[in-house]
Design a protein around this motif. Structure first.
Motif, PDB file in Angstrom:
ATOM      1  N   ARG A   2       0.548  55.951   9.794  1.00  0.00           N
ATOM      2  CA  ARG A   2       0.813  54.726   9.047  1.00  0.00           C
ATOM      3  C   ARG A   2       1.940  53.990   9.741  1.00  0.00           C
ATOM      4  N   ILE A  72      -4.965  48.271   1.708  1.00  0.00           N
ATOM      5  CA  ILE A  72      -4.645  49.637   2.155  1.00  0.00           C
ATOM      6  C   ILE A  72      -5.248  50.691   1.230  1.00  0.00           C
ATOM      7  N   ALA A  77      -8.777  52.879   5.216  1.00  0.00           N
ATOM      8  CA  ALA A  77      -7.333  53.001   5.418  1.00  0.00           C
ATOM      9  C   ALA A  77      -6.783  54.339   4.909  1.00  0.00           C
ATOM     10  N   PHE A  81      -3.171  53.379   8.719  1.00  0.00           N
ATOM     11  CA  PHE A  81      -3.344  51.958   8.981  1.00  0.00           C
ATOM     12  C   PHE A  81      -2.209  51.463   9.847  1.00  0.00           C
ATOM     13  N   LEU A  83      -0.089  47.900  10.013  1.00  0.00           N
ATOM     14  CA  LEU A  83       0.144  46.599   9.399  1.00  0.00           C
ATOM     15  C   LEU A  83       0.789  45.656  10.412  1.00  0.00           C
TER      16      LEU A  83
END
Length: 191
Positions: A2, A72, A77, A81, A83
């Motif tokens: 993440r 998400i 996801a 993920f 961002l």
């Protein structure tokens, strides 16, 4: 994995997001893409966001936060993920923290691409010409840099304090920068 990808406009976040997300087998989630998807689908959030976007205004945090939360939480996801373009404010950092904690996970790294400010202006002016973005004048580009410095740059300190900030030199060819990003992420300790 993440991740968040940070850096000023023109640092190459979108370009790097694609390669990094593909490498880790996770979706690259751009707030711009989320906005466009919600607007084209005519969702309630999309209709609200479009009103602000059409007026050239910043989409309010509560709308952006809800769109990111919804995105998400989608099945693709689940393993992770990346961002791109979120969070942009300290209030959004708090919201993202809550979103991730609710899933039982944690943020692995905040990758910040660093690029010389004059190089950023040159890149964006070149992109404006090639993409036909007549509204991307030097004054507008410099204003965006000021907004980034005021609103988003403080997030670098937050992630540095947490020990998850990874700063990467964003100058040079795309492949060189990608190599630096992967090298920097490989040194993140597993926990």
């Amino acid at each position: 994995m993440r991740l968040i990808l940070m850096g000023p406009p023109g640092a190459g976040k979108g370009t790097q997001a694609t390669s990094v997300a593909e490498h880790f087998g996770i979706p690259a989630i751009s707030t711009g893409d989320i906005f466009r998807a919600n607007v084209s689908a005519g969702t309630e959030l999309g209709v609200t966001a479009k009103q602000y976007m059409d007026a050239g205004e910043y989409v309010p945090d509560e709308v952006t936060n809800e769109m990111v939360r919804n995105r998400i939480n989608e099945p693709d996801a689940e393993p992770g993920f990346l961002l791109d373009g979120y969070p942009r404010t300290t209030a959004q950092v708090t919201e993202l923290d809550a979103m991730i904690v609710a899933t039982g996970h944690r943020l692995d790294a905040a990758v910040c691409l660093t690029v010389d400010s004059e190089e950023l202006v040159a890149r964006l002016l070149k992109r404006a010409l090639t993409d036909g973005r007549a509204d991307d004048t030097e004054d507008v580009i410099r204003k965006r840099q000021e907004v980034y410095a005021a609103e988003t740059e403080p997030l670098i300190g937050i992630y540095r304090e947490r020990g998850i900030l990874v700063e990467v030199d964003g100058m040079g060819e795309v492949v060189e920068v990608t190599t630096r990003v992967f090298a920097a992420l490989d040194i993140i300790p597993e926990s």
